[in-house]
Design a protein around this motif. Structure first.
Motif, PDB file in Angstrom:
ATOM      1  N   GLY A   2       2.478   1.976  -3.243  1.00 23.78           N
ATOM      2  CA  GLY A   2       1.572   2.239  -4.355  1.00 23.78           C
ATOM      3  C   GLY A   2       1.565   1.132  -5.384  1.00 23.78           C
ATOM      4  O   GLY A   2       1.257   1.364  -6.555  1.00 23.78           O
ATOM      5  N   GLU A   3       1.898  -0.085  -4.937  1.00 23.49           N
ATOM      6  CA  GLU A   3       1.930  -1.241  -5.837  1.00 23.49           C
ATOM      7  C   GLU A   3       1.061  -2.345  -5.240  1.00 23.49           C
ATOM      8  O   GLU A   3       1.535  -3.141  -4.423  1.00 23.49           O
ATOM      9  CB  GLU A   3       3.361  -1.750  -6.022  1.00 23.49           C
ATOM     10  CG  GLU A   3       4.291  -0.766  -6.708  1.00 23.49           C
ATOM     11  CD  GLU A   3       5.685  -1.343  -6.915  1.00 23.49           C
ATOM     12  OE1 GLU A   3       5.827  -2.588  -6.870  1.00 23.49           O
ATOM     13  OE2 GLU A   3       6.620  -0.550  -7.106  1.00 23.49           O
ATOM     14  N   GLU A  20       0.838  -1.206   0.000  1.00 22.98           N
ATOM     15  CA  GLU A  20       0.000   0.000   0.000  1.00 22.98           C
ATOM     16  C   GLU A  20       0.870   1.253   0.000  1.00 22.98           C
ATOM     17  O   GLU A  20       0.636   2.197  -0.765  1.00 22.98           O
ATOM     18  CB  GLU A  20      -0.917  -0.002   1.225  1.00 22.98           C
ATOM     19  CG  GLU A  20      -2.033  -1.026   1.179  1.00 22.98           C
ATOM     20  CD  GLU A  20      -2.850  -1.037   2.462  1.00 22.98           C
ATOM     21  OE1 GLU A  20      -2.630  -0.134   3.313  1.00 22.98           O
ATOM     22  OE2 GLU A  20      -3.694  -1.935   2.625  1.00 22.98           O
ATOM     23  N   LYS A  21       1.881   1.278   0.864  1.00 21.25           N
ATOM     24  CA  LYS A  21       2.752   2.450   0.946  1.00 21.25           C
ATOM     25  C   LYS A  21       3.531   2.664  -0.350  1.00 21.25           C
ATOM     26  O   LYS A  21       3.800   3.805  -0.747  1.00 21.25           O
ATOM     27  CB  LYS A  21       3.727   2.299   2.120  1.00 21.25           C
ATOM     28  CG  LYS A  21       3.092   2.483   3.486  1.00 21.25           C
ATOM     29  CD  LYS A  21       4.144   2.464   4.586  1.00 21.25           C
ATOM     30  CE  LYS A  21       3.510   2.754   5.946  1.00 21.25           C
ATOM     31  NZ  LYS A  21       4.529   2.753   7.039  1.00 21.25           N
TER      32      LYS A  21
END
Length: 321
Positions: free
Chosen positions: A244-245, A241-242
Motif C-alpha cells: 500500500g505504498e 502495491e501489496k
C-alpha cells in the motif's frame, strides 16, 4: 585487466563490458578430466538427483580442480560455464546428479522455496506472472535480475544446468553490476543514492509463518566483499502495491535509470547453453536475464533447466581477508 578505453589504467576485472569478456573459450571450462570418471560414476550410481552428499574429505580432494571456476566467480567476470564431461552419455537424472555433486564443490546448496527444494526445475508450466507465478515457471522474458532478491540471506552463486534448450529463444544475458554502478554514478548519482534505500519486494509466495508478504531491501548495497544487488523490478512494483505504498517519483526514476543501463547492448554478454552445460554466476553482483522463448510441441523435448542456489561464505572471506 587493462581498460581498452584508457590503456594506462588498470581496472577491476569485475567491471567488464561485452568487449572485455573475450570469446566463449575464455569462460567455457572443460570438465576436469582427472575427475570425470570418478564423478560420472558417482552420478550414475545415485538413486536420486540429490542423493550424493560429499563428505569433507571428498570436497578437500576434489574442490581444487574447480578452483578456476571459483576464480571466475569471485575475482573475474563473475560467471563461467562448465561443459559436460567429454564422452559421457548421461540420462537426465544422472546429469542432474552430476550437477548436484559439482555444486557442492563450489558452495553449499541452499533451499529455494518454502517446500525445501534445493534442486529446482526451471520449465514453462503454462502459468503467467499475472497469475502469481515466478518467471522461472513461465516462458516470459525474466528481465535483468538477481535471484532471491526478497530473501533474508543473499544467494552467493546461482547455477543452471541445461537438460533441454527451447525450440527458439531463451537466450542467457549477463551484465556486470560493477559496470552498472559506475555508469549510474556518472550519469544518475541521485538515482544511485535512491537505489541504496529500502524498497518493498514481493516474496512471491515464499512466505514462512509470521513473515510479511513483502521484504524491505535496498537494490544496491555493499558488504566486506563488495557490491550486492537485490533486484527484480516486477517484484518491487508488486511489493509496493501489496504494501500500500506506491513508488515515489524518485524511486520510479531510479528504477528507470537502472533499467536503461542494464539494457544497453554494449554492456551485456549473451549466449545459449547446450545440453549438459552447467552455468554458474555470482548472484551478488552480476545480473542476468533470460529472453522469452518458444517451446517444442513434443513434451519430451521442451526446455528444461535445473537451478541451484549456493552459499559460498568461505570463498568470499578468502577473497577479502
Amino acid at each position: 585487466m587493462a581498460d581498452s578505453r584508457s590503456p594506462d589504467i588498470v581496472v577491476d576485472p569485475r567491471a567488464w563490458r561485452r568487449d572485455d569478456v573475450g570469446p566463449e573459450t575464455a569462460w567455457r571450462i572443460p570438465f576436469p578430466p582427472d575427475l570425470a570418471d570418478a564423478l560420472v560414476a558417482l552420478a550414475r550410481g545415485s538413486t536420486r538427483r540429490v542423493g550424493t552428499a560429499l563428505d569433507e574429505a571428498d570436497r578437500l580432494a576434489w574442490a581444487p580442480l574447480f578452483a578456476g571456476v571459483l576464480d571466475h566467480l569471485e575475482r573475474g567476470r563473475g560467471f563461467a560455464v562448465i561443459e559436460a564431461p567429454a564422452g559421457a552419455d548421461l540420462p537426465p537424472e544422472a546429469r542432474s546428479a552430476l550437477y548436484w555433486i559439482v555444486g557442492q564443490l563450489l558452495g553449499a546448496p541452499v533451499v529455494q522455496n518454502v517446500e525445501g527444494v534445493r534442486l529446482y526445475d526451471v520449465r514453462d508450466t503454462g502459468r503467467t506472472i499475472g497469475q502469481g507465478a515466478r518467471f522461472s515457471v513461465t516462458n516470459a522474458e525474466s528481465t535483468y535480475h538477481t535471484d532471491a532478491s526478497f530473501d533474508d540471506e543473499v544467494v552467493d552463486y546461482v547455477g543452471l544446468l541445461c537438460l533441454n534448450p527451447a525450440k527458439s529463444g531463451g537466450l542467457s544475458q549477463l551484465v556486470s553490476g560493477y559496470t552498472v554502478e559506475a555508469e549510474l554514478a556518472a550519469s544518475a548519482p541521485d538515482s544511485l543514492r535512491t537505489l541504496a534505500e529500502a524498497f518493498h519486494v514481493d516474496r512471491r509466495g515464499g512466505i514462512r509463518p509470521g513473515e510479511s508478504p513483502t521484504a524491505l531491501r535496498p537494490v544496491i548495497t555493499t558488504d566486506r566483499s563488495g557490491l550486492i544487488y537485490r533486484y527484480l523490478r516486477t517484484w518491487i512494483e508488486v511489493g509496493h502495491e501489496k504494501a500500500g505504498e506506491p513508488l515515489s517519483p524518485a524511486q520510479t526514476e531510479a528504477l528507470d535509470a537502472l533499467d536503461q543501463v542494464l539494457n544497453r547492448p554494449e554492456l551485456r554478454v549473451e549466449f545459449m547453453l547446450r545440453p549438459g552445460d552447467m552455468f554458474f554466476a555470482n548472484n551478488r553482483w552480476t545480473l542476468h536475464n533470460r529472453t522469452a522463448f518458444e517451446d517444442h510441441p513434443d513434451p519430451g523435448r521442451r526446455r528444461h533447466y535445473v537451478r541451484l542456489w549456493l552459499s559460498a561464505q568461505t570463498h568470499r572471506h578468502a577473497n577479502i581477508d
